[in-house]
Design an enzyme around this catalytic site. Structure first.
Site, mmCIF file in Angstrom:
data_model
loop_
_atom_site.group_PDB
_atom_site.id
_atom_site.type_symbol
_atom_site.label_atom_id
_atom_site.label_comp_id
_atom_site.label_asym_id
_atom_site.label_seq_id
_atom_site.Cartn_x
_atom_site.Cartn_y
_atom_site.Cartn_z
ATOM 1 N N GLY A 150 -7.038 9.503 3.905
ATOM 2 C CA GLY A 150 -7.967 8.413 3.664
ATOM 3 C C GLY A 150 -7.612 7.504 2.499
ATOM 4 N N ILE A 202 0.900 -1.154 0.000
ATOM 5 C CA ILE A 202 0.000 0.000 0.000
ATOM 6 C C ILE A 202 0.932 1.195 0.000
ATOM 7 C CG2 ILE A 202 -1.611 1.424 1.308
ATOM 8 C CD1 ILE A 202 -3.034 -0.976 2.259
ATOM 9 N N TYR A 255 -1.777 -0.030 10.385
ATOM 10 C CA TYR A 255 -2.260 -1.407 10.279
ATOM 11 C C TYR A 255 -2.947 -1.856 11.565
ATOM 12 C CZ TYR A 255 0.457 -1.484 5.979
ATOM 13 O OH TYR A 255 0.951 -1.205 4.739
ATOM 14 N N ASN A 276 9.059 1.168 10.604
ATOM 15 C CA ASN A 276 8.061 2.040 9.976
ATOM 16 C C ASN A 276 6.896 2.225 10.946
ATOM 17 O OD1 ASN A 276 6.242 3.386 8.342
ATOM 18 N ND2 ASN A 276 6.617 2.105 6.551
ATOM 19 N N GLU A 277 7.091 3.116 11.888
ATOM 20 C CA GLU A 277 6.117 3.308 12.966
ATOM 21 C C GLU A 277 4.749 3.768 12.454
ATOM 22 O OE1 GLU A 277 6.613 2.214 15.974
ATOM 23 O OE2 GLU A 277 8.700 1.702 15.514
ATOM 24 N N GLY A 296 -4.919 5.465 2.119
ATOM 25 C CA GLY A 296 -4.515 4.146 2.613
ATOM 26 C C GLY A 296 -5.704 3.327 3.085
#
Length: 171
Positions: free
Chosen positions: A106, A96, A142, A135-136, A108
Site C-alpha cells: 500500500g 514513486i 499505474y 517495467n511491467e 505506492g
C-alpha cells in the site's frame, strides 16, 4: 500498515540520495549495465542536484515512513519543473520509489494519493508520468490507479537511450 507522509527537508538530502540509489538499483539494476547506472546516479542523485530540486518551488518530495523507518518516496513536479511540456494544468509524478521489502503493502498507493492531493492543491486537472516500457509491475500499478498511455518519450540512462511510456490521468 500506517504510512506517514512527510515533506522532505534539505537536511534530509543524504537519506534521499541513499533511498534513490537503493530503489533505482533494485528496480532497474538487473536490466542495465553498472556503468550506465553509475553514470545516472552521479548525474541525478548527487547532493547538489537533489538539493536544488528540493528547494525548487515547483518540485515536491515526500517520504513515506512507518515509525522511523523509511519505506519509499515521491517526487512530483508542476509548471516549469516538469520533464516534458504537458501544459499548465498538469502535474508530473516523476518518481514513486518504494523499497523492495515494502512493495505490495500500500505504500505506492499512499504516495499516489499524496501526488493527487498536491495536484488538487495546485489546481491541476491532469496527472502524468513516464514509466519504462519494460517495467511491467509499474505499468500494471499505474493502470489500476486510472492512468492510460498517451505517448512516449526517451529516457537516458547513462549512455543508453530507453523508451518510457507516457501515462495520463484526468482528476
Amino acid at each position: 500498515m500506517t504510512i506517514d507522509i512527510q515533506k522532505v527537508r534539505v537536511e534530509e538530502v543524504e537519506a534521499l540520495q541513499k533511498i534513490s540509489i537503493e530503489t533505482f538499483g533494485d528496480t532497474f539494476g538487473a536490466d542495465n549495465s553498472s556503468e550506465d547506472l553509475d553514470q545516472y546516479y552521479q548525474k541525478a542523485y548527487n547532493f547538489k542536484q537533489l538539493t536544488s530540486e528540493i528547494i525548487n518551488g515547483a518540485s515536491y518530495f515526500f517520504f513515506a515512513k512507518q515509525a522511523d523507518q523509511l519505506l519509499g518516496y515521491l517526487k512530483v513536479n508542476i509548471d516549469e519543473a516538469q520533464s516534458e511540456k504537458m501544459g499548465s494544468d498538469t502535474l508530473e509524478v516523476e518518481r514513486i520509489y518504494v523499497r523492495q521489502q515494502f512493495k505490495r503493502r500500500g505504500v505506492g498507493s499512499r504516495l499516489m494519493q499524496q501526488a493527487l492531493e498536491v495536484a488538487q492543491e495546485n489546481h491541476k486537472r491532469k496527472v502524468w508520468l513516464g514509466v519504462w516500457e519494460h517495467n511491467e509491475a509499474a505499468k500494471k500499478f499505474y493502470q489500476t490507479q486510472g492512468f492510460n498511455q498517451v505517448g512516449e518519450h526517451v529516457f537516458q540512462l547513462g549512455n543508453d537511450l530507453q523508451r518510457d511510456l507516457i501515462m495520463l490521468k484526468d482528476i
